[in-house]
Scaffold this motif. Structure first.
Motif, short mmCIF file in Angstrom:
data_model
loop_
_atom_site.label_atom_id
_atom_site.label_comp_id
_atom_site.label_asym_id
_atom_site.label_seq_id
_atom_site.Cartn_x
_atom_site.Cartn_y
_atom_site.Cartn_z
N UNK A 97 11.07 -26.14 33.94
CA UNK A 97 11.14 -27.46 33.98
C UNK A 97 9.73 -27.60 33.09
N UNK A 98 9.83 -28.82 32.42
CA UNK A 98 8.83 -29.30 31.40
C UNK A 98 7.35 -29.54 32.11
N UNK A 99 6.08 -29.83 31.53
CA UNK A 99 5.12 -30.23 31.91
C UNK A 99 4.06 -29.20 32.70
N UNK A 100 3.04 -29.84 33.46
CA UNK A 100 2.28 -28.99 34.31
C UNK A 100 2.20 -29.58 35.80
N UNK A 101 1.80 -28.79 36.72
CA UNK A 101 1.72 -29.46 38.17
C UNK A 101 0.22 -29.75 38.28
N UNK A 102 0.07 -31.19 38.56
CA UNK A 102 -1.33 -31.34 38.96
C UNK A 102 -1.87 -30.70 40.26
N UNK A 199 12.17 -17.84 27.94
CA UNK A 199 12.71 -18.35 26.42
C UNK A 199 14.15 -18.70 26.30
N UNK A 200 15.03 -17.83 27.27
CA UNK A 200 16.52 -18.15 27.36
C UNK A 200 16.83 -19.23 27.42
N UNK A 201 15.85 -19.96 28.17
CA UNK A 201 16.24 -21.33 28.74
C UNK A 201 15.77 -22.54 27.84
N UNK A 202 14.41 -22.35 27.38
CA UNK A 202 13.55 -23.12 26.66
C UNK A 202 13.32 -22.92 25.38
N UNK A 203 13.70 -21.69 24.73
CA UNK A 203 13.45 -21.35 23.24
C UNK A 203 11.94 -21.00 22.98
N UNK A 204 11.63 -21.17 21.59
CA UNK A 204 10.36 -20.70 21.17
C UNK A 204 9.27 -21.61 21.78
N UNK A 205 9.41 -22.74 22.41
CA UNK A 205 8.56 -23.55 22.74
C UNK A 205 7.78 -22.75 24.13
N UNK A 206 8.24 -21.74 24.78
CA UNK A 206 8.05 -21.39 25.73
C UNK A 206 6.42 -20.90 25.70
N UNK A 212 -0.48 -23.91 27.95
CA UNK A 212 -0.75 -25.28 28.48
C UNK A 212 -0.91 -24.77 29.93
N UNK A 213 -0.05 -24.05 30.58
CA UNK A 213 -0.02 -23.96 32.06
C UNK A 213 -1.32 -22.92 32.51
N UNK A 214 -1.58 -21.96 31.55
CA UNK A 214 -2.68 -21.07 31.78
C UNK A 214 -3.93 -21.69 31.66
N UNK A 215 -3.95 -23.03 31.15
CA UNK A 215 -5.47 -23.44 31.12
C UNK A 215 -5.72 -24.55 31.99
N UNK A 216 -4.76 -24.94 33.03
CA UNK A 216 -4.50 -25.82 34.34
C UNK A 216 -5.78 -25.14 35.24
N UNK A 217 -6.57 -25.90 35.67
CA UNK A 217 -7.78 -25.49 36.76
C UNK A 217 -7.10 -25.12 37.98
N UNK A 641 19.73 -23.34 22.46
CA UNK A 641 18.97 -22.28 22.33
C UNK A 641 19.95 -21.32 21.26
N UNK A 642 19.24 -20.77 20.38
CA UNK A 642 20.23 -19.72 19.08
C UNK A 642 20.53 -18.72 20.07
N UNK A 643 21.66 -17.95 19.41
CA UNK A 643 21.93 -16.74 20.04
C UNK A 643 20.92 -15.51 19.78
N UNK A 644 19.96 -15.72 18.42
CA UNK A 644 18.94 -14.76 18.42
C UNK A 644 17.98 -14.83 19.61
N UNK A 645 17.49 -16.27 20.02
CA UNK A 645 16.39 -16.59 20.95
C UNK A 645 17.08 -15.98 22.24
#
Length: 696
Positions: A97-102, A199-206, A212-217, A641-645
């Motif tokens: 899922x998109x985003x971060x969890x507060x 990455x198989x679900x969201x592609x290169x944006x993973x 972003x997730x790792x920077x959440x406090x 998602x491309x076949x290569x991704x």
């Protein structure tokens, strides 16, 4: 002994008896109004497009693709076979899922939940009605969403959850910081929140999303800033307005689960049709109940859905309001896999069959000093506060802790004594400092002298008048306090004795006060134990679904694990204790190729006589890998998602370390996170926080 058997409609509603053909949508995007997409997996009856069906939602942060995939495959296909659309959604910022969890139960989580229900109701395969099921987090937000009265919601099943976030979660008990869970759970969520999307679900944006997730406090900074029951904890605690819940509620808990008191508060306070099911297990779904006996819970759940979402008159509405497993006395360690006992039922609640019996301290044999020190080494035999049924998490013989505590032990029973409900202990105390805590245990003492922990409770004495407005104690002044224990059920057998054990220290469950504190019981006051005793205990209850669980459908998830370990080392010279818990598991999805590995360690150190020596340390490893298969078909990947991704390999790992200590005035928290792609380090960050103590 009389036996009451419920007339079950198992033949009509058993999802295994006549299963419908189903299809699985492994990945579906649910769009939200702010542009966020939530990732879902859906199990549907094959003909749902032609014949729309009700839906059952489970909405949690624990990753449908890997972490809970094996468990999900034991539940949701069965609901689909019974004629329901089963939807498993990863929360915002979790899984794919998109985003971060507060935070836990943030307003955005509940708002998203309302949008999910609306989306479900608008699908061509949906008849517009939805039920919510969930264990723990999903049990929490099921109650919380129900209190918002969405028009699509028809009923809920809440398992191992709470109506009061301050009273019953892994942060506080009786205003006491739960030392074995506060950092441990925060450390777990620190690692969970940093896990990458696939990455198989969201592609290169993973990768960008992962960073972003790792920077959440870490969450612990927020939790420790709210050490009293303020508006932070009132948010999403449905006990603030029970009348808001208008749909039928099936509340499920276990005798080894810390959330079990919730069942009785819901029975006491909800006006909607409410039933409670209390089993012998720990923090588990009942069909996976451990320790056993587990039950065939999924047919039980289907019967609940059939009554409230399909209108089938199957006897569910007439079931007893409380069904509970009552264990018999057993020597510690002799019932670690399955507990001896029987099921009982109370048709009405409150029950005329249950009345508080008072056990006066003056009538008991009393041992140990009534003046108790906060620096004693007591508590290592308690087991885990949050238990999942592993042998290493269960409590052991309490005799050693009893010997260091004040105990009141009543005479041998001439006949069995059985209770179910929420015990309490009234005490009159004095403290020699402005702070202090007590831990109270209810134990079953066998003829051989073994002491079995039945239930327990902790209490921060500065909260004697209010958890919301605690006050420093006046040293030396006497005051009275009522200490509720966690709800339970138990049958003390003939020849056994009831014992209450009291201490001013209970590590690592209770984070200790920052200076040595002497808490003294005033034995001139005739205080004692209040036990909700069943008057007629010569009975039992049976129904079809209390048999052994039906074998689950075939599961592509293969799980291997090392049994949880728990080791205690004591330095006989310095008095330092070192308690270490380890968990390790690996699972492989044969359909997808994904391998998920997790390892965690919790360590608790303390030195007898040193009030500031308490240290909690937690380590976590989360590792995801999938071999590259160039050119292989990947039917589970979204079309964008491309076949290569989709066919590329994946190797992502993160490691965390968390530490909590304190001095007289502050808590000190450190958190570290390091992440790798393959052998290459791609992220590293640390957080350090100082948080004032608030009468803790």
């Amino acid at each position: 002994m009389s036996t009451f058997s419920a007339e079950s409609s198992h033949a009509r509603s058993n999802p295994v008896a006549e299963p419908r053909a189903i299809r699985v949508l492994r990945h579906v995007w649910i769009p939200l109004s702010d542009g966020t997409r939530l990732s879902a997996r859906i199990w549907l009856p094959q003909d749902a497009e032609e014949h729309p069906v009700p839906a059952v939602l489970e909405y949690i942060p624990y990753r449908k693709n890997d972490m809970t995939a094996g468990r999900d495959n034991t539940i949701h296909p069965v609901f689909a076979q019974a004629g329901y659309a089963a939807i498993r959604v990863d929360m915002r910022g979790c899984g794919d899922s998109d985003g971060t969890m507060a935070d836990e139960y943030a307003q955005s989580e509940l708002d998203d939940g309302l949008e999910i229900l609306s989306w479900i109701a608008g699908q061509s395969w949906s008849d517009g009605g939805v039920g919510i099921i969930g264990k723990s987090w999903g049990g929490f937000n099921g109650l919380q969403i129900a209190a918002l009265r969405p028009p699509e919601l028809r009923a809920i099943i809440t398992i191992c959850s709470t109506d009061d976030r301050y009273a019953d979660d892994v942060h506080f008990n009786g205003g006491v910081i739960i030392g074995s869970e506060m950092l441990s759970w925060a450390s777990t969520m620190f690692a969970y929140n940093a896990r990458p999307a696939d990455p198989r679900i969201v592609g290169e944006s993973w990768r960008e999303q992962w960073h972003r997730r790792m920077n959440e406090p870490p969450y612990i900074d927020t939790w420790l800033q709210h050490q009293r029951r303020d508006d932070y904890w009132k948010h999403a605690s449905v006990c603030e307005d029970y009348s808001a819940i208008e749909v039928p509620v099936l509340a499920v808990g276990g005798l080894y689960d810390e959330y079990r008191t919730t069942l009785f508060r819901l029975l006491d306070n909800l006006n909607a049709p409410t039933q409670a099911l209390l089993g012998p297990w720990a923090h588990n779904y009942p069909h996976q109940g451990n320790p056993g006996p587990a039950i065939d819970f999924l047919p039980e759940a289907v019967r609940w859905w059939d009554r409230w979402m399909k209108g089938i008159d199957n006897g569910v509405a007439e079931q007893p309001r409380l069904r509970a497993f009552i264990p018999n006395s057993a020597r510690p360690g002799k019932d670690i896999a399955e507990r001896p006992g029987r099921w009982i039922a109370e048709q009405q609640w409150p029950s005329n069959n249950i009345a508080d019996a008072r056990f006066s301290l003056s009538e008991a044999t009393r041992n140990g000093s009534p003046t108790m020190s906060s620096t004693e080494s007591i508590g290592s035999a308690a087991g885990s506060w949050l238990q999942f049924g592993e042998v290493a998490g269960q409590q052991t013989d309490q005799r050693e802790d009893d010997a260091e505590s004040f105990t009141a032990t009543w005479p041998e029973l001439e006949s069995p004594l059985e209770f179910v409900g929420t015990p309490a202990v009234n005490l009159t105390l004095r403290s020699d400092t402005p702070r202090g805590l007590v831990a109270v245990r209810l134990c079953d003492v066998g003829p051989d002298g073994t002491s079995r922990l039945v239930t327990a409770g902790m209490f921060n004495l500065t909260h004697a008048e209010s958890h919301e407005h605690p006050e420093p104690l006046e040293p030396g002044s006497r005051f009275a306090v009522r200490i509720p224990l966690l709800a339970s059920g138990h049958r003390f057998l003939e020849g056994h004795r009831v014992r209450v054990s009291i201490s001013a220290s209970y590590w690592p469950w209770a984070w200790p006060t920052p200076e040595e504190t002497k808490v003294t019981l005033d034995l001139a006051v005739d205080d004692g134990l209040l036990l909700p005793v069943r008057q007629n205990s010569d009975d039992s209850y049976t129904q079809d679904e209390f048999r052994a669980p039906t074998p689950p459908p075939p599961n592509p998830i293969q799980v291997d694990g090392v049994p949880m370990t728990r080791t205690l080392a004591t330095n006989l010279v310095t008095g330092e204790t070192d308690l270490v818990l380890n968990n390790e598991a690996r699972q492989h999805d044969s359909q997808d190729g994904l391998v998920y590995y997790t390892w965690d360690q919790d360590r608790y150190l303390r030195t007898a006589g040193d009030p500031l020596s308490a240290v909690a340390e937690c380590r976590r490893v989360e590792h995801f890998s999938r071999p590259a298969v160039p050119g292989a078909p990947t039917p589970n990947a979204p079309s964008e998602i491309s076949q290569a991704e989709a066919s590329a390999g994946w190797d992502a790992k993160l490691c965390t370390f968390s530490r909590m200590t304190g001095d007289k005035d502050f808590f000190f928290i450190t958190n570290e996170l390091v992440a790798y792609e393959g052998d290459q380090q791609v992220f590293s960050r640390s957080w350090s926080t100082t948080i004032p103590r608030d009468l803790n």
